[in-house]
Design a protein around this motif. Structure first.
Motif, PDB file in Angstrom:
ATOM      1  N   MET A  37       0.831  -1.213   0.000  1.00 46.11           N
ATOM      2  CA  MET A  37       0.000   0.000   0.000  1.00 46.11           C
ATOM      3  C   MET A  37       0.864   1.262   0.000  1.00 46.11           C
ATOM      4  N   TRP A  38       1.975   1.207   0.722  1.00 42.26           N
ATOM      5  CA  TRP A  38       2.824   2.403   0.782  1.00 42.26           C
ATOM      6  C   TRP A  38       3.484   2.667  -0.567  1.00 42.26           C
ATOM      7  N   ARG A  39       3.859   1.604  -1.272  1.00 43.65           N
ATOM      8  CA  ARG A  39       4.432   1.791  -2.608  1.00 43.65           C
ATOM      9  C   ARG A  39       3.400   2.382  -3.553  1.00 43.65           C
ATOM     10  N   ILE A  40       2.160   1.948  -3.414  1.00 43.83           N
ATOM     11  CA  ILE A  40       1.094   2.499  -4.247  1.00 43.83           C
ATOM     12  C   ILE A  40       0.920   3.983  -3.972  1.00 43.83           C
ATOM     13  N   ALA A  41       0.975   4.362  -2.674  1.00 47.30           N
ATOM     14  CA  ALA A  41       0.835   5.781  -2.315  1.00 47.30           C
ATOM     15  C   ALA A  41       1.942   6.625  -2.940  1.00 47.30           C
ATOM     16  N   LEU A  42       3.162   6.112  -2.911  1.00 49.41           N
ATOM     17  CA  LEU A  42       4.275   6.863  -3.487  1.00 49.41           C
ATOM     18  C   LEU A  42       4.171   6.935  -5.005  1.00 49.41           C
ATOM     19  N   LYS A  43       3.719   5.841  -5.642  1.00 50.94           N
ATOM     20  CA  LYS A  43       3.543   5.869  -7.082  1.00 50.94           C
ATOM     21  C   LYS A  43       2.454   6.863  -7.490  1.00 50.94           C
TER      22      LYS A  43
ATOM     23  N   LEU B 152      -9.442  10.273  -6.708  1.00 56.31           N
ATOM     24  CA  LEU B 152     -10.548   9.699  -5.945  1.00 56.31           C
ATOM     25  C   LEU B 152     -10.923   8.311  -6.450  1.00 56.31           C
ATOM     26  N   LYS B 153     -10.851   8.121  -7.759  1.00 57.39           N
ATOM     27  CA  LYS B 153     -11.205   6.801  -8.284  1.00 57.39           C
ATOM     28  C   LYS B 153     -10.222   5.742  -7.814  1.00 57.39           C
ATOM     29  N   GLN B 154      -8.946   6.111  -7.737  1.00 50.26           N
ATOM     30  CA  GLN B 154      -7.951   5.154  -7.247  1.00 50.26           C
ATOM     31  C   GLN B 154      -8.199   4.798  -5.784  1.00 50.26           C
ATOM     32  N   PHE B 155      -8.526   5.836  -4.989  1.00 53.04           N
ATOM     33  CA  PHE B 155      -8.836   5.574  -3.581  1.00 53.04           C
ATOM     34  C   PHE B 155     -10.111   4.741  -3.464  1.00 53.04           C
TER      35      PHE B 155
ATOM     36  N   ALA C 217      -9.526  -1.958   1.395  1.00 53.61           N
ATOM     37  CA  ALA C 217      -8.692  -1.048   2.175  1.00 53.61           C
ATOM     38  C   ALA C 217      -9.552  -0.258   3.160  1.00 53.61           C
ATOM     39  N   THR C 218      -9.137  -0.203   4.395  1.00 50.55           N
ATOM     40  CA  THR C 218      -9.901   0.495   5.422  1.00 50.55           C
ATOM     41  C   THR C 218      -9.592   1.986   5.397  1.00 50.55           C
ATOM     42  N   ASN C 219     -10.458   2.765   6.050  1.00 54.29           N
ATOM     43  CA  ASN C 219     -10.235   4.210   6.115  1.00 54.29           C
ATOM     44  C   ASN C 219      -8.901   4.565   6.790  1.00 54.29           C
ATOM     45  N   PRO C 220      -8.539   3.915   7.916  1.00 56.41           N
ATOM     46  CA  PRO C 220      -7.231   4.227   8.514  1.00 56.41           C
ATOM     47  C   PRO C 220      -6.066   3.959   7.563  1.00 56.41           C
ATOM     48  N   ARG C 221      -6.168   2.908   6.739  1.00 57.43           N
ATOM     49  CA  ARG C 221      -5.094   2.620   5.802  1.00 57.43           C
ATOM     50  C   ARG C 221      -5.021   3.721   4.721  1.00 57.43           C
ATOM     51  N   ILE C 222      -6.179   4.172   4.243  1.00 56.59           N
ATOM     52  CA  ILE C 222      -6.195   5.248   3.248  1.00 56.59           C
ATOM     53  C   ILE C 222      -5.643   6.538   3.850  1.00 56.59           C
TER      54      ILE C 222
ATOM     55  N   LEU D 135       1.423   9.662   4.493  1.00 55.25           N
ATOM     56  CA  LEU D 135       2.737   9.326   3.940  1.00 55.25           C
ATOM     57  C   LEU D 135       3.090  10.251   2.791  1.00 55.25           C
ATOM     58  N   GLN D 136       2.128  10.485   1.915  1.00 59.63           N
ATOM     59  CA  GLN D 136       2.367  11.400   0.801  1.00 59.63           C
ATOM     60  C   GLN D 136       2.698  12.804   1.293  1.00 59.63           C
ATOM     61  N   ALA D 137       1.957  13.267   2.301  1.00 57.40           N
ATOM     62  CA  ALA D 137       2.219  14.600   2.851  1.00 57.40           C
ATOM     63  C   ALA D 137       3.582  14.665   3.527  1.00 57.40           C
ATOM     64  N   SER D 138       3.971  13.559   4.199  1.00 57.55           N
ATOM     65  CA  SER D 138       5.270  13.544   4.873  1.00 57.55           C
ATOM     66  C   SER D 138       6.415  13.587   3.870  1.00 57.55           C
ATOM     67  N   VAL D 139       6.269  12.864   2.777  1.00 53.04           N
ATOM     68  CA  VAL D 139       7.341  12.831   1.774  1.00 53.04           C
ATOM     69  C   VAL D 139       7.551  14.200   1.164  1.00 53.04           C
ATOM     70  N   VAL D 140       6.472  14.834   0.708  1.00 47.15           N
ATOM     71  CA  VAL D 140       6.637  16.164   0.102  1.00 47.15           C
ATOM     72  C   VAL D 140       7.082  17.179   1.155  1.00 47.15           C
ATOM     73  N   GLY D 141       6.651  17.001   2.410  1.00 43.60           N
ATOM     74  CA  GLY D 141       7.080  17.906   3.464  1.00 43.60           C
ATOM     75  C   GLY D 141       8.571  17.827   3.725  1.00 43.60           C
ATOM     76  N   LEU D 142       9.091  16.603   3.812  1.00 44.70           N
ATOM     77  CA  LEU D 142      10.532  16.434   4.046  1.00 44.70           C
ATOM     78  C   LEU D 142      11.356  16.969   2.891  1.00 44.70           C
ATOM     79  N   ILE D 143      10.932  16.680   1.658  1.00 46.00           N
ATOM     80  CA  ILE D 143      11.690  17.163   0.503  1.00 46.00           C
ATOM     81  C   ILE D 143      11.620  18.685   0.418  1.00 46.00           C
ATOM     82  N   GLY D 144      10.427  19.262   0.628  1.00 45.76           N
ATOM     83  CA  GLY D 144      10.293  20.718   0.579  1.00 45.76           C
ATOM     84  C   GLY D 144      11.083  21.408   1.675  1.00 45.76           C
ATOM     85  N   TYR D 145      11.061  20.826   2.875  1.00 42.43           N
ATOM     86  CA  TYR D 145      11.844  21.397   3.981  1.00 42.43           C
ATOM     87  C   TYR D 145      13.333  21.332   3.676  1.00 42.43           C
ATOM     88  N   GLY D 146      13.780  20.180   3.168  1.00 45.02           N
ATOM     89  CA  GLY D 146      15.200  20.044   2.843  1.00 45.02           C
ATOM     90  C   GLY D 146      15.643  21.017   1.769  1.00 45.02           C
TER      91      GLY D 146
END
Length: 402
Positions: free
Chosen positions: A1-7, A307-310, A318-323, A329-340
């Motif tokens: 699921m995490w790989r899907i989120a990053l893709k 939305l269709k993918q979700f 997939a449960t709501n907590p997993r979504i 995760l997506q927000a954390s990745v862009v946050g870390l890259i933007g901060y850096g």
């Protein structure tokens, strides 16, 4: 699921870059404005920190900061020397002088220039308060005892001698600055001869700092009944500096404090009595709002487009907590890259600006890093909340529509 989120995040390059741009802009603005603000505050107490080897500063009790000079009678120097715990005490003159010099303008034409300078008069015998040896670019400190001798700050020389081939200030060597030795200027109808050039701490007013002896400083300024600005004190090693300061205040009625305390008092005065905090605060809030608007809106549109993918993931179990975890995760990745990116760009600019010796001083104080990180995290949280609400109410059947 995490790989899907990053893709999903990296799959839409335009929106991914848009989110990064908003976060990077916010981080750059927060770091840059914070570094300039810290640099200005550092300048306010620069001359206090520039004088080493003393434990206490003694002054008129009504002095509020380093530039708020209230002259004292010279007899106070002997009174301070007689206080228990004082190892030695020397005078320091600090005031404004007007330097008149014959120079050439940028076109090479003769010109007469009159500029204000910060005049520091050091004890004639010990020269306590002089620049450290490593900060003297050319000349010798002992040359200050020569007739009419002064040592001048190199930062303002381009303003006084615009006709010189300055070019890149970083590449100028000692041989270039030696051409200024022996040049003369006039201060209060007295001749002053440059015998040395040093690196002085930048001041809040950006005026050149001129060092001379205490006796000569009194000749360079208009005569007054009171001329003693400060008394620099070294305490006996067997005494605590706070106890000696308390003795001086009790026995002389003068103000006395450690150099670090005097520096903090100076910075606090400028923080509370000027509009610097408000001005820089407004600019920093502007960066927060703009970064939030760009990143939040782009991240929201990114979620709407996916939305269709979700919905498909929900339909597959997939449960709501997993979504929600995928969105975070997506927000954390862009946050870390933007901060850096933001911190990296700001630090690089600050390093180049400080090395160039410009009027604007960047000082990247370490608390700026966690403060900027907190701002970026808040932007990411706000952006995520907009998206999470939309995904939580999403029906899996949306994937089968149109």
């Amino acid at each position: 699921m995490w790989r899907i989120a990053l893709k999903m995040l990296l799959g839409d390059t335009a929106k991914f870059c848009g989110i990064l741009m908003g976060l990077t802009f916010a981080a750059i603005l927060m770091m840059q404005q914070g570094a300039i603000f810290c640099g200005l505050m550092k300048r306010t107490a620069g001359q206090i920190n520039d004088i080493s080897g003393v434990d206490l500063w003694v002054m008129d009790p009504n002095v509020r900061h380093i530039d708020d000079v209230k002259a004292m009678m010279e007899s106070n120097l002997h009174r301070v020397r007689g206080v228990d715990g004082v190892l030695w005490a020397v005078p320091l003159y600090k005031g404004s002088g007007r330097a008149k010099l014959n120079t050439t303008d940028a076109n090479g034409e003769p010109a007469t220039m009159i500029e204000s300078v910060i005049l520091l008069g050091l004890d004639d015998t010990t020269l306590v308060g002089a620049p450290q040896p490593e900060k003297i670019v050319v000349g010798e400190l002992l040359d200050l005892r020569m007739p009419d001798a002064i040592i001048i700050d190199k930062m303002q020389l381009p303003k006084y001698y615009p006709g010189e081939p300055w070019g890149d200030l970083e590449k100028l060597g000692d041989a270039f600055y030696r051409r200024f030795l022996g040049r003369e200027m006039e201060m209060n109808d007295h001749r002053a001869t440059i015998v040395g050039i040093c690196k002085a701490a930048p001041t809040f007013g950006s005026n050149a700092v001129v060092y001379t002896t205490y006796g000569r400083a009194k000749q360079f300024v208009a005569q007054e009944r009171k001329v003693l600005s400060f008394i620099l004190v070294r305490t006996d090693p067997t005494w605590k500096a706070e106890d000696v300061a308390r003795n001086i205040r009790a026995k002389t009625g003068l103000g006395a404090m450690r150099a670090a305390d005097f520096a903090r008092q100076t910075i606090f005065f400028f923080l509370t009595n000027t509009g610097i905090v408000i001005n820089f605060g407004i600019t920093s809030l502007l960066g927060l709002f703009v970064g939030t608007a760009i990143a939040g809106q782009t991240f929201y549109l990114f979620t709407v487009d996916n939305l269709k993918q979700f919905g498909a993931l929900k339909a597959m179990g997939a449960t709501n907590p997993r979504i929600v975890g995928m969105i975070l995760l997506q927000a954390s990745v862009v946050g870390l890259i933007g901060y850096g990116l933001g911190v990296g760009i700001s630090t690089f600019v600050a390093d180049r600006a400080s090395a160039g010796g410009g009027e604007v001083e960047f000082f990247v104080w370490w608390p700026l890093l966690p403060m900027t990180a907190i701002v970026v995290v808040l932007i990411c949280i706000f952006s995520s909340l907009l998206c999470i609400r939309r995904v939580m109410v999403l029906e899996p059947a949306v994937v089968f529509r149109g």
